[in-house]
Enzyme design. Sequence first.
Site, PDB file in Angstrom:
ATOM      1  N   ASP A  84      -0.792   6.315   0.410  1.00  0.00           N
ATOM      2  CA  ASP A  84      -0.581   4.874   0.594  1.00  0.00           C
ATOM      3  C   ASP A  84       0.788   4.560   0.014  1.00  0.00           C
ATOM      4  O   ASP A  84       0.913   4.393  -1.186  1.00  0.00           O
ATOM      5  CB  ASP A  84      -1.696   4.123  -0.131  1.00  0.00           C
ATOM      6  CG  ASP A  84      -1.490   2.624  -0.169  1.00  0.00           C
ATOM      7  OD1 ASP A  84      -0.530   2.139   0.436  1.00  0.00           O
ATOM      8  OD2 ASP A  84      -2.293   1.936  -0.826  1.00  0.00           O
ATOM      9  N   ASP A 143      -0.552   0.559   7.166  1.00  0.00           N
ATOM     10  CA  ASP A 143      -0.946   0.572   5.769  1.00  0.00           C
ATOM     11  C   ASP A 143      -2.438   0.266   5.674  1.00  0.00           C
ATOM     12  O   ASP A 143      -2.833  -0.875   5.540  1.00  0.00           O
ATOM     13  CB  ASP A 143      -0.118  -0.480   5.007  1.00  0.00           C
ATOM     14  CG  ASP A 143      -0.233  -0.316   3.512  1.00  0.00           C
ATOM     15  OD1 ASP A 143      -0.797   0.697   3.070  1.00  0.00           O
ATOM     16  OD2 ASP A 143       0.248  -1.207   2.794  1.00  0.00           O
ATOM     17  N   ASP A 185       6.735   2.104  -2.210  1.00  0.00           N
ATOM     18  CA  ASP A 185       6.177   2.171  -3.569  1.00  0.00           C
ATOM     19  C   ASP A 185       4.731   2.641  -3.554  1.00  0.00           C
ATOM     20  O   ASP A 185       4.057   2.618  -2.517  1.00  0.00           O
ATOM     21  CB  ASP A 185       6.275   0.805  -4.255  1.00  0.00           C
ATOM     22  CG  ASP A 185       5.407  -0.261  -3.567  1.00  0.00           C
ATOM     23  OD1 ASP A 185       5.438  -0.336  -2.318  1.00  0.00           O
ATOM     24  OD2 ASP A 185       4.703  -0.994  -4.274  1.00  0.00           O
ATOM     25  N   HIS A 219       5.777   0.836   3.416  1.00  0.00           N
ATOM     26  CA  HIS A 219       6.267   0.594   2.054  1.00  0.00           C
ATOM     27  C   HIS A 219       6.427   1.887   1.258  1.00  0.00           C
ATOM     28  O   HIS A 219       5.637   2.817   1.398  1.00  0.00           O
ATOM     29  CB  HIS A 219       5.413  -0.440   1.322  1.00  0.00           C
ATOM     30  CG  HIS A 219       4.016  -0.011   0.960  1.00  0.00           C
ATOM     31  ND1 HIS A 219       3.730   0.643  -0.216  1.00  0.00           N
ATOM     32  CD2 HIS A 219       2.825  -0.171   1.580  1.00  0.00           C
ATOM     33  CE1 HIS A 219       2.426   0.854  -0.297  1.00  0.00           C
ATOM     34  NE2 HIS A 219       1.857   0.378   0.783  1.00  0.00           N
ATOM     35  N   GLU A 239       5.353  -3.331  -2.317  1.00  0.00           N
ATOM     36  CA  GLU A 239       4.202  -3.897  -1.590  1.00  0.00           C
ATOM     37  C   GLU A 239       2.983  -4.008  -2.507  1.00  0.00           C
ATOM     38  O   GLU A 239       2.232  -4.979  -2.451  1.00  0.00           O
ATOM     39  CB  GLU A 239       3.850  -3.016  -0.378  1.00  0.00           C
ATOM     40  CG  GLU A 239       2.802  -3.618   0.558  1.00  0.00           C
ATOM     41  CD  GLU A 239       1.363  -3.324   0.169  1.00  0.00           C
ATOM     42  OE1 GLU A 239       0.449  -3.992   0.677  1.00  0.00           O
ATOM     43  OE2 GLU A 239       1.124  -2.433  -0.683  1.00  0.00           O
ATOM     44  N   GLU A 240       2.813  -3.001  -3.364  1.00  0.00           N
ATOM     45  CA  GLU A 240       1.593  -2.924  -4.176  1.00  0.00           C
ATOM     46  C   GLU A 240       1.547  -3.988  -5.263  1.00  0.00           C
ATOM     47  O   GLU A 240       0.514  -4.190  -5.892  1.00  0.00           O
ATOM     48  CB  GLU A 240       1.477  -1.529  -4.814  1.00  0.00           C
ATOM     49  CG  GLU A 240       1.425  -0.381  -3.812  1.00  0.00           C
ATOM     50  CD  GLU A 240       0.115  -0.321  -3.047  1.00  0.00           C
ATOM     51  OE1 GLU A 240      -0.740  -1.204  -3.240  1.00  0.00           O
ATOM     52  OE2 GLU A 240      -0.048   0.605  -2.238  1.00  0.00           O
ATOM     53  N   HIS A 269      -4.919   4.437  -4.327  1.00  0.00           N
ATOM     54  CA  HIS A 269      -4.752   3.844  -5.667  1.00  0.00           C
ATOM     55  C   HIS A 269      -5.485   4.624  -6.753  1.00  0.00           C
ATOM     56  O   HIS A 269      -5.697   4.097  -7.842  1.00  0.00           O
ATOM     57  CB  HIS A 269      -5.202   2.375  -5.722  1.00  0.00           C
ATOM     58  CG  HIS A 269      -4.418   1.477  -4.812  1.00  0.00           C
ATOM     59  ND1 HIS A 269      -4.392   0.108  -4.961  1.00  0.00           N
ATOM     60  CD2 HIS A 269      -3.618   1.737  -3.764  1.00  0.00           C
ATOM     61  CE1 HIS A 269      -3.624  -0.415  -4.032  1.00  0.00           C
ATOM     62  NE2 HIS A 269      -3.142   0.567  -3.279  1.00  0.00           N
TER      63      HIS A 269
HETATM   64 ZN   LIG Z   1      -0.258   0.269   0.941  1.00  0.00          ZN
END
Ligand SMILES: [Zn+2]
Length: 418
Positions: free
Chosen positions: A149, A206, A88, A86, A183-184, A388
Amino acid sequence: MEKTPFYQQVRDRLMRYAKVDTQSARVSDTVPTTKKQFDLAYMLRDELLTMGASDVWLDEDTCVLYASLPATAAAGRGMAFGLVTHMDTAPDAPGAGCKPWVLETYDGGDILLNEEKGIVMSPRDFPNLFHYVGQDLILTDGTTLLGGDDKAAIAAVMTMAEHLLKHSELPHGPIALAFTPDEEVGGLARDLDLDRFGAKVAYTLDGDYLGYYEDETFNASHATILFQGRSVHTGTAKGILLNAADMAAEFMGQLPPGEKPQFTEGREGFFHIVSVRADVEHAQVDLIVRDHDAELFAEREQLLRDVAAKLGEKYGEERVSLTIVPTYRNMKEIIDRYPFLIDNLTRAIRLAGLTPQSIAFRGGTDGSALSHRGLPCPNLSAGYENAHGRFEYVPIPSMEKNVEILLHLAGLFGEMGA
Ligand SMILES: [Zn+2]
Protein backbone atom coordinates in the site's frame (compact mmCIF):
# COMPACT_ATOMS: atom_id res chain seq x y z
CA MET A 1 0.39 -20.68 -11.74
CA GLU A 2 1.05 -19.38 -15.26
CA LYS A 3 3.29 -16.32 -15.21
CA THR A 4 2.60 -13.40 -17.52
CA PRO A 5 5.35 -11.44 -19.28
CA PHE A 6 4.94 -8.83 -16.50
CA TYR A 7 5.76 -11.22 -13.67
CA GLN A 8 9.43 -10.40 -13.32
CA GLN A 9 8.92 -6.66 -13.73
CA VAL A 10 6.26 -6.20 -11.07
CA ARG A 11 8.14 -8.53 -8.76
CA ASP A 12 11.47 -6.71 -9.13
CA ARG A 13 9.78 -3.34 -8.84
CA LEU A 14 7.88 -3.99 -5.64
CA MET A 15 10.98 -5.61 -4.08
CA ARG A 16 13.00 -2.51 -4.98
CA TYR A 17 10.41 0.06 -3.87
CA ALA A 18 9.54 -1.74 -0.62
CA LYS A 19 13.14 -1.40 0.58
CA VAL A 20 12.91 2.40 0.42
CA ASP A 21 11.51 3.72 3.70
CA THR A 22 8.84 6.29 2.78
CA GLN A 23 6.80 6.34 5.97
CA SER A 24 4.86 9.58 6.40
CA ALA A 25 4.25 11.22 9.78
CA ARG A 26 1.04 12.40 11.46
CA VAL A 27 2.83 15.18 13.29
CA SER A 28 5.28 17.18 11.22
CA ASP A 29 6.04 20.73 10.21
CA THR A 30 7.67 19.87 6.89
CA VAL A 31 6.33 19.31 3.38
CA PRO A 32 6.13 16.43 2.72
CA THR A 33 5.74 15.22 6.32
CA THR A 34 8.95 13.19 5.97
CA LYS A 35 11.79 14.08 3.62
CA LYS A 36 12.65 10.42 3.03
CA GLN A 37 9.68 10.17 0.66
CA PHE A 38 11.95 11.95 -1.83
CA ASP A 39 14.16 8.82 -1.90
CA LEU A 40 11.45 6.93 -3.76
CA ALA A 41 10.48 9.96 -5.82
CA TYR A 42 14.05 10.23 -7.18
CA MET A 43 14.15 6.51 -7.89
CA LEU A 44 10.86 6.65 -9.83
CA ARG A 45 11.89 9.82 -11.66
CA ASP A 46 15.07 8.14 -12.88
CA GLU A 47 13.17 5.04 -13.96
CA LEU A 48 10.62 7.13 -15.86
CA LEU A 49 13.41 9.06 -17.60
CA THR A 50 15.18 5.82 -18.52
CA MET A 51 12.04 4.26 -20.01
CA GLY A 52 11.45 7.40 -22.06
CA ALA A 53 8.36 8.88 -20.42
CA SER A 54 7.55 12.52 -21.25
CA ASP A 55 7.12 15.57 -19.02
CA VAL A 56 8.95 13.87 -16.16
CA TRP A 57 9.11 16.43 -13.39
CA LEU A 58 9.59 16.19 -9.65
CA ASP A 59 8.30 19.14 -7.67
CA GLU A 60 11.19 19.59 -5.23
CA ASP A 61 9.02 21.64 -2.86
CA THR A 62 6.11 19.25 -2.46
CA CYS A 63 7.48 15.85 -3.57
CA VAL A 64 4.83 15.30 -6.23
CA LEU A 65 6.25 13.46 -9.25
CA TYR A 66 4.66 13.92 -12.68
CA ALA A 67 5.12 12.13 -16.00
CA SER A 68 3.12 11.43 -19.10
CA LEU A 69 2.85 8.93 -21.92
CA PRO A 70 2.18 10.64 -25.23
CA ALA A 71 -0.78 9.57 -27.33
CA THR A 72 -0.29 6.90 -29.97
CA ALA A 73 -3.90 6.82 -31.21
CA ALA A 74 -4.79 8.28 -34.61
CA ALA A 75 -5.51 12.02 -34.69
CA GLY A 76 -8.87 12.88 -33.11
CA ARG A 77 -8.94 9.68 -31.09
CA GLY A 78 -7.72 8.76 -27.64
CA MET A 79 -9.11 10.52 -24.60
CA ALA A 80 -6.62 11.52 -21.94
CA PHE A 81 -6.82 9.98 -18.48
CA GLY A 82 -4.59 9.89 -15.45
CA LEU A 83 -3.37 7.50 -12.77
CA VAL A 84 -2.52 8.64 -9.27
CA THR A 85 -0.64 6.52 -6.73
CA HIS A 86 0.94 7.40 -3.42
CA MET A 87 4.57 6.93 -2.44
CA ASP A 88 4.29 7.07 1.36
CA THR A 89 3.56 4.20 3.71
CA ALA A 90 1.43 4.28 6.86
CA PRO A 91 2.83 5.38 10.22
CA ASP A 92 0.91 2.56 11.98
CA ALA A 93 3.69 -0.05 11.85
CA PRO A 94 7.48 0.18 11.51
CA GLY A 95 8.53 1.13 7.96
CA ALA A 96 12.32 1.27 8.13
CA GLY A 97 14.44 -1.77 7.34
CA CYS A 98 11.82 -3.59 5.29
CA LYS A 99 13.21 -6.91 4.02
CA PRO A 100 10.77 -8.12 1.37
CA TRP A 101 11.07 -11.72 0.20
CA VAL A 102 9.21 -13.98 -2.18
CA LEU A 103 7.47 -17.19 -1.20
CA GLU A 104 7.00 -19.16 -4.40
CA THR A 105 3.93 -21.34 -4.96
CA TYR A 106 2.20 -20.81 -1.60
CA ASP A 107 0.90 -24.15 -0.31
CA GLY A 108 -1.95 -22.87 1.89
CA GLY A 109 -0.18 -23.52 5.19
CA ASP A 110 1.42 -21.37 7.89
CA ILE A 111 4.13 -19.03 6.63
CA LEU A 112 7.27 -18.61 8.70
CA LEU A 113 8.06 -14.92 8.26
CA ASN A 114 10.90 -14.74 10.72
CA GLU A 115 12.68 -17.82 12.03
CA GLU A 116 14.80 -15.97 14.58
CA LYS A 117 11.84 -14.16 16.15
CA GLY A 118 9.40 -17.01 15.59
CA ILE A 119 6.92 -14.86 13.64
CA VAL A 120 4.38 -16.92 11.73
CA MET A 121 1.49 -15.81 9.52
CA SER A 122 -1.32 -18.34 9.49
CA PRO A 123 -4.37 -18.57 7.24
CA ARG A 124 -6.30 -19.30 10.46
CA ASP A 125 -5.75 -15.63 11.38
CA PHE A 126 -5.76 -14.33 7.80
CA PRO A 127 -8.17 -16.55 5.82
CA ASN A 128 -7.74 -14.41 2.68
CA LEU A 129 -4.46 -16.31 2.26
CA PHE A 130 -6.52 -19.24 0.99
CA HIS A 131 -7.35 -17.19 -2.14
CA TYR A 132 -3.69 -17.22 -3.09
CA VAL A 133 -2.78 -20.90 -2.87
CA GLY A 134 -0.39 -21.74 -5.69
CA GLN A 135 0.66 -18.11 -6.14
CA ASP A 136 3.94 -16.34 -5.44
CA LEU A 137 3.65 -13.88 -2.55
CA ILE A 138 5.84 -10.95 -1.56
CA LEU A 139 6.09 -10.89 2.24
CA THR A 140 7.83 -9.08 5.09
CA ASP A 141 10.08 -10.52 7.78
CA GLY A 142 7.31 -9.84 10.29
CA THR A 143 8.95 -6.77 11.82
CA THR A 144 7.89 -4.03 9.36
CA LEU A 145 5.06 -3.30 7.01
CA LEU A 146 5.64 -4.09 3.34
CA GLY A 147 4.34 -0.89 1.85
CA GLY A 148 2.47 -2.75 -0.87
CA ASP A 149 0.00 0.00 0.00
CA ASP A 150 0.61 1.69 -2.34
CA LYS A 151 3.82 0.45 -3.93
CA ALA A 152 2.05 -2.57 -5.47
CA ALA A 153 0.08 0.01 -7.45
CA ILE A 154 3.22 1.96 -8.35
CA ALA A 155 4.81 -1.29 -9.59
CA ALA A 156 1.78 -1.95 -11.82
CA VAL A 157 1.63 1.61 -13.17
CA MET A 158 5.36 1.71 -13.94
CA THR A 159 5.17 -1.67 -15.68
CA MET A 160 2.21 -0.52 -17.75
CA ALA A 161 4.10 2.67 -18.66
CA GLU A 162 7.19 0.77 -19.75
CA HIS A 163 5.09 -1.62 -21.83
CA LEU A 164 3.20 1.16 -23.61
CA LEU A 165 6.39 3.10 -24.29
CA LYS A 166 7.93 0.00 -25.88
CA HIS A 167 4.82 -0.76 -27.93
CA SER A 168 3.80 2.38 -29.76
CA GLU A 169 1.59 0.18 -32.00
CA LEU A 170 -0.92 -0.01 -29.11
CA PRO A 171 -3.30 2.92 -29.63
CA HIS A 172 -4.04 5.07 -26.61
CA GLY A 173 -4.57 8.71 -25.75
CA PRO A 174 -2.30 10.77 -23.49
CA ILE A 175 -1.84 9.16 -20.07
CA ALA A 176 -0.89 11.37 -17.14
CA LEU A 177 0.90 9.88 -14.16
CA ALA A 178 1.29 11.37 -10.70
CA PHE A 179 2.98 9.96 -7.64
CA THR A 180 2.07 11.78 -4.46
CA PRO A 181 3.31 11.92 -0.84
CA ASP A 182 1.46 11.80 2.50
CA GLU A 183 -1.73 9.97 1.48
CA GLU A 184 -1.65 7.96 4.71
CA VAL A 185 -1.71 11.06 6.88
CA GLY A 186 -4.60 12.77 5.16
CA GLY A 187 -2.61 14.64 2.52
CA LEU A 188 -5.49 14.21 0.04
CA ALA A 189 -3.10 14.90 -2.87
CA ARG A 190 -3.31 18.55 -1.86
CA ASP A 191 -0.20 19.58 -3.79
CA LEU A 192 -1.10 17.79 -7.01
CA ASP A 193 -1.14 20.58 -9.58
CA LEU A 194 -4.08 19.74 -11.83
CA ASP A 195 -2.90 22.03 -14.64
CA ARG A 196 0.45 20.33 -14.79
CA PHE A 197 -1.17 16.89 -14.48
CA GLY A 198 -3.18 17.65 -17.58
CA ALA A 199 -5.76 14.86 -17.68
CA LYS A 200 -9.34 15.80 -16.84
CA VAL A 201 -10.26 12.43 -15.34
CA ALA A 202 -8.17 9.95 -13.40
CA TYR A 203 -8.07 6.90 -11.17
CA THR A 204 -6.27 6.27 -7.94
CA LEU A 205 -5.06 2.72 -7.39
CA ASP A 206 -5.21 2.12 -3.71
CA GLY A 207 -7.18 -0.69 -2.14
CA ASP A 208 -7.04 -4.34 -1.20
CA TYR A 209 -9.28 -6.84 -3.01
CA LEU A 210 -8.24 -7.34 -6.62
CA GLY A 211 -10.97 -6.32 -9.05
CA TYR A 212 -12.70 -4.04 -6.55
CA TYR A 213 -13.25 -0.41 -7.24
CA GLU A 214 -14.74 2.47 -5.28
CA ASP A 215 -16.82 5.28 -6.65
CA GLU A 216 -18.32 6.20 -3.32
CA THR A 217 -16.68 7.36 -0.10
CA PHE A 218 -17.81 8.94 3.14
CA ASN A 219 -18.54 12.61 3.61
CA ALA A 220 -16.25 13.56 6.44
CA SER A 221 -15.64 16.36 8.88
CA HIS A 222 -13.77 16.97 12.10
CA ALA A 223 -15.50 18.77 14.97
CA THR A 224 -13.91 20.37 18.00
CA ILE A 225 -16.01 21.57 20.90
CA LEU A 226 -14.50 23.65 23.72
CA PHE A 227 -16.01 24.19 27.16
CA GLN A 228 -15.00 26.89 29.56
CA GLY A 229 -15.75 26.14 33.23
CA ARG A 230 -15.55 28.21 36.41
CA SER A 231 -13.41 26.77 39.19
CA VAL A 232 -13.92 27.74 42.83
CA HIS A 233 -13.21 26.01 46.13
CA THR A 234 -15.37 22.92 46.28
CA GLY A 235 -16.43 23.75 49.85
CA THR A 236 -18.19 26.90 48.73
CA ALA A 237 -18.99 25.82 45.19
CA LYS A 238 -22.73 25.48 45.36
CA GLY A 239 -24.41 27.51 42.65
CA ILE A 240 -21.08 28.97 41.46
CA LEU A 241 -18.79 26.23 40.16
CA LEU A 242 -19.15 25.20 36.52
CA ASN A 243 -17.31 22.03 35.65
CA ALA A 244 -16.09 21.94 32.04
CA ALA A 245 -15.45 18.19 32.33
CA ASP A 246 -19.10 17.64 33.22
CA MET A 247 -20.18 19.76 30.27
CA ALA A 248 -18.03 17.63 27.97
CA ALA A 249 -19.64 14.49 29.38
CA GLU A 250 -23.09 16.00 28.93
CA PHE A 251 -22.27 16.80 25.32
CA MET A 252 -21.10 13.28 24.59
CA GLY A 253 -24.15 11.87 26.33
CA GLN A 254 -26.41 13.61 23.83
CA LEU A 255 -24.91 11.90 20.80
CA PRO A 256 -26.87 8.86 19.57
CA PRO A 257 -25.27 5.96 21.44
CA GLY A 258 -25.60 3.39 18.64
CA GLU A 259 -24.10 5.57 15.93
CA LYS A 260 -20.45 4.79 16.51
CA PRO A 261 -17.97 2.99 14.27
CA GLN A 262 -18.07 -0.11 16.47
CA PHE A 263 -21.84 -0.43 15.95
CA THR A 264 -22.17 0.50 12.26
CA GLU A 265 -21.38 -0.96 8.85
CA GLY A 266 -22.23 -0.64 5.16
CA ARG A 267 -23.78 2.74 4.48
CA GLU A 268 -24.45 3.62 8.12
CA GLY A 269 -22.79 6.80 9.29
CA PHE A 270 -21.43 7.64 12.71
CA PHE A 271 -19.93 10.03 15.24
CA HIS A 272 -16.58 9.02 16.64
CA ILE A 273 -14.98 10.68 19.65
CA VAL A 274 -11.24 10.73 18.94
CA SER A 275 -10.08 12.55 22.05
CA VAL A 276 -11.28 14.16 25.25
CA ARG A 277 -9.15 16.41 27.40
CA ALA A 278 -10.87 17.85 30.39
CA ASP A 279 -10.45 19.48 33.76
CA VAL A 280 -12.69 21.85 35.70
CA GLU A 281 -11.66 24.98 33.82
CA HIS A 282 -11.30 23.66 30.28
CA ALA A 283 -12.52 20.75 28.25
CA GLN A 284 -12.03 19.85 24.62
CA VAL A 285 -13.77 17.07 22.75
CA ASP A 286 -12.59 16.16 19.26
CA LEU A 287 -14.75 13.96 17.13
CA ILE A 288 -15.15 12.94 13.52
CA VAL A 289 -18.42 12.75 11.61
CA ARG A 290 -18.96 10.35 8.72
CA ASP A 291 -21.85 9.54 6.38
CA HIS A 292 -22.14 8.47 2.72
CA ASP A 293 -25.43 10.31 2.33
CA ALA A 294 -25.00 14.07 1.97
CA GLU A 295 -28.33 14.88 3.61
CA LEU A 296 -27.80 12.60 6.58
CA PHE A 297 -24.31 14.00 6.87
CA ALA A 298 -25.67 17.55 7.04
CA GLU A 299 -28.15 16.37 9.69
CA ARG A 300 -25.32 14.94 11.75
CA GLU A 301 -23.42 18.21 11.65
CA GLN A 302 -26.63 20.05 12.53
CA LEU A 303 -27.14 17.78 15.53
CA LEU A 304 -23.73 18.86 16.85
CA ARG A 305 -24.70 22.51 16.41
CA ASP A 306 -28.03 21.94 18.16
CA VAL A 307 -26.47 20.16 21.13
CA ALA A 308 -23.80 22.87 21.40
CA ALA A 309 -26.49 25.58 21.26
CA LYS A 310 -28.52 23.87 23.96
CA LEU A 311 -25.50 23.66 26.25
CA GLY A 312 -24.73 27.28 25.44
CA GLU A 313 -28.22 28.28 26.58
CA LYS A 314 -27.80 26.34 29.78
CA TYR A 315 -24.29 27.45 30.75
CA GLY A 316 -23.74 30.66 28.78
CA GLU A 317 -22.97 31.00 25.12
CA GLU A 318 -19.45 32.21 25.82
CA ARG A 319 -18.67 28.91 27.57
CA VAL A 320 -19.31 26.63 24.61
CA SER A 321 -17.72 26.88 21.19
CA LEU A 322 -18.01 24.45 18.32
CA THR A 323 -15.97 24.36 15.12
CA ILE A 324 -16.59 21.94 12.29
CA VAL A 325 -13.91 21.57 9.64
CA PRO A 326 -14.72 19.62 6.46
CA THR A 327 -12.22 16.85 5.70
CA TYR A 328 -13.44 15.35 2.42
CA ARG A 329 -16.68 14.69 0.61
CA ASN A 330 -18.26 11.70 -1.06
CA MET A 331 -16.88 11.44 -4.59
CA LYS A 332 -20.03 9.81 -5.95
CA GLU A 333 -21.95 12.97 -6.78
CA ILE A 334 -19.03 13.98 -9.02
CA ILE A 335 -18.19 10.55 -10.47
CA ASP A 336 -21.83 10.00 -11.49
CA ARG A 337 -21.49 12.87 -13.97
CA TYR A 338 -18.84 10.90 -15.88
CA PRO A 339 -20.43 7.47 -16.43
CA PHE A 340 -17.69 6.45 -18.90
CA LEU A 341 -15.21 6.45 -15.99
CA ILE A 342 -16.88 3.46 -14.33
CA ASP A 343 -17.95 1.89 -17.67
CA ASN A 344 -14.37 1.79 -18.90
CA LEU A 345 -13.07 0.61 -15.55
CA THR A 346 -15.53 -2.26 -15.20
CA ARG A 347 -14.97 -3.26 -18.85
CA ALA A 348 -11.21 -3.26 -18.29
CA ILE A 349 -11.58 -5.40 -15.15
CA ARG A 350 -13.77 -7.88 -17.09
CA LEU A 351 -11.36 -7.97 -20.03
CA ALA A 352 -8.69 -8.98 -17.54
CA GLY A 353 -10.88 -11.93 -16.56
CA LEU A 354 -12.12 -10.62 -13.22
CA THR A 355 -15.54 -9.69 -11.90
CA PRO A 356 -15.73 -6.00 -11.02
CA GLN A 357 -17.17 -5.29 -7.60
CA SER A 358 -17.76 -1.98 -5.96
CA ILE A 359 -18.13 -1.09 -2.34
CA ALA A 360 -19.34 2.03 -0.57
CA PHE A 361 -15.97 2.69 0.99
CA ARG A 362 -16.07 3.49 4.70
CA GLY A 363 -13.31 6.03 4.48
CA GLY A 364 -11.93 8.58 2.08
CA THR A 365 -9.36 8.43 -0.67
CA ASP A 366 -7.21 11.09 -2.27
CA GLY A 367 -9.76 10.74 -5.06
CA SER A 368 -12.52 12.05 -2.76
CA ALA A 369 -10.68 15.34 -2.51
CA LEU A 370 -9.47 15.32 -6.13
CA SER A 371 -13.00 14.70 -7.41
CA HIS A 372 -14.27 17.77 -5.59
CA ARG A 373 -11.28 19.78 -6.82
CA GLY A 374 -12.35 19.04 -10.38
CA LEU A 375 -10.53 15.81 -11.19
CA PRO A 376 -13.12 13.01 -11.00
CA CYS A 377 -11.15 10.14 -9.62
CA PRO A 378 -12.57 6.72 -8.64
CA ASN A 379 -10.34 4.18 -6.97
CA LEU A 380 -9.17 0.84 -8.36
CA SER A 381 -7.73 -1.69 -5.94
CA ALA A 382 -4.00 -2.29 -5.92
CA GLY A 383 -4.27 -5.86 -4.69
CA TYR A 384 -2.36 -5.66 -1.40
CA GLU A 385 -3.47 -7.52 1.73
CA ASN A 386 -3.21 -6.70 5.46
CA ALA A 387 -2.10 -3.13 4.75
CA HIS A 388 -0.65 -0.95 7.51
CA GLY A 389 0.73 -3.91 9.44
CA ARG A 390 3.61 -6.35 9.75
CA PHE A 391 1.61 -9.13 8.08
CA GLU A 392 1.11 -7.18 4.89
CA TYR A 393 1.69 -9.13 1.69
CA VAL A 394 1.16 -8.80 -2.04
CA PRO A 395 0.40 -11.73 -4.36
CA ILE A 396 2.47 -11.15 -7.50
CA PRO A 397 -0.39 -12.25 -9.83
CA SER A 398 -2.52 -9.42 -8.38
CA MET A 399 0.02 -6.90 -9.67
CA GLU A 400 0.22 -8.70 -13.02
CA LYS A 401 -3.57 -8.51 -13.27
CA ASN A 402 -3.51 -4.83 -12.48
CA VAL A 403 -1.05 -4.24 -15.32
CA GLU A 404 -3.49 -6.04 -17.60
CA ILE A 405 -6.41 -3.96 -16.31
CA LEU A 406 -4.46 -0.75 -16.91
CA LEU A 407 -3.52 -1.78 -20.43
CA HIS A 408 -7.17 -2.54 -21.22
CA LEU A 409 -8.13 0.80 -19.69
CA ALA A 410 -5.59 2.55 -21.92
CA GLY A 411 -7.06 0.74 -24.92
CA LEU A 412 -10.64 1.69 -24.02
CA PHE A 413 -9.78 5.36 -23.54
CA GLY A 414 -7.82 5.08 -26.79
CA GLU A 415 -11.04 4.22 -28.65
CA MET A 416 -12.81 7.32 -27.35
CA GLY A 417 -12.73 10.72 -29.03
CA ALA A 418 -9.79 12.88 -28.00
ZN1 LIG B 1 -2.93 3.57 0.36
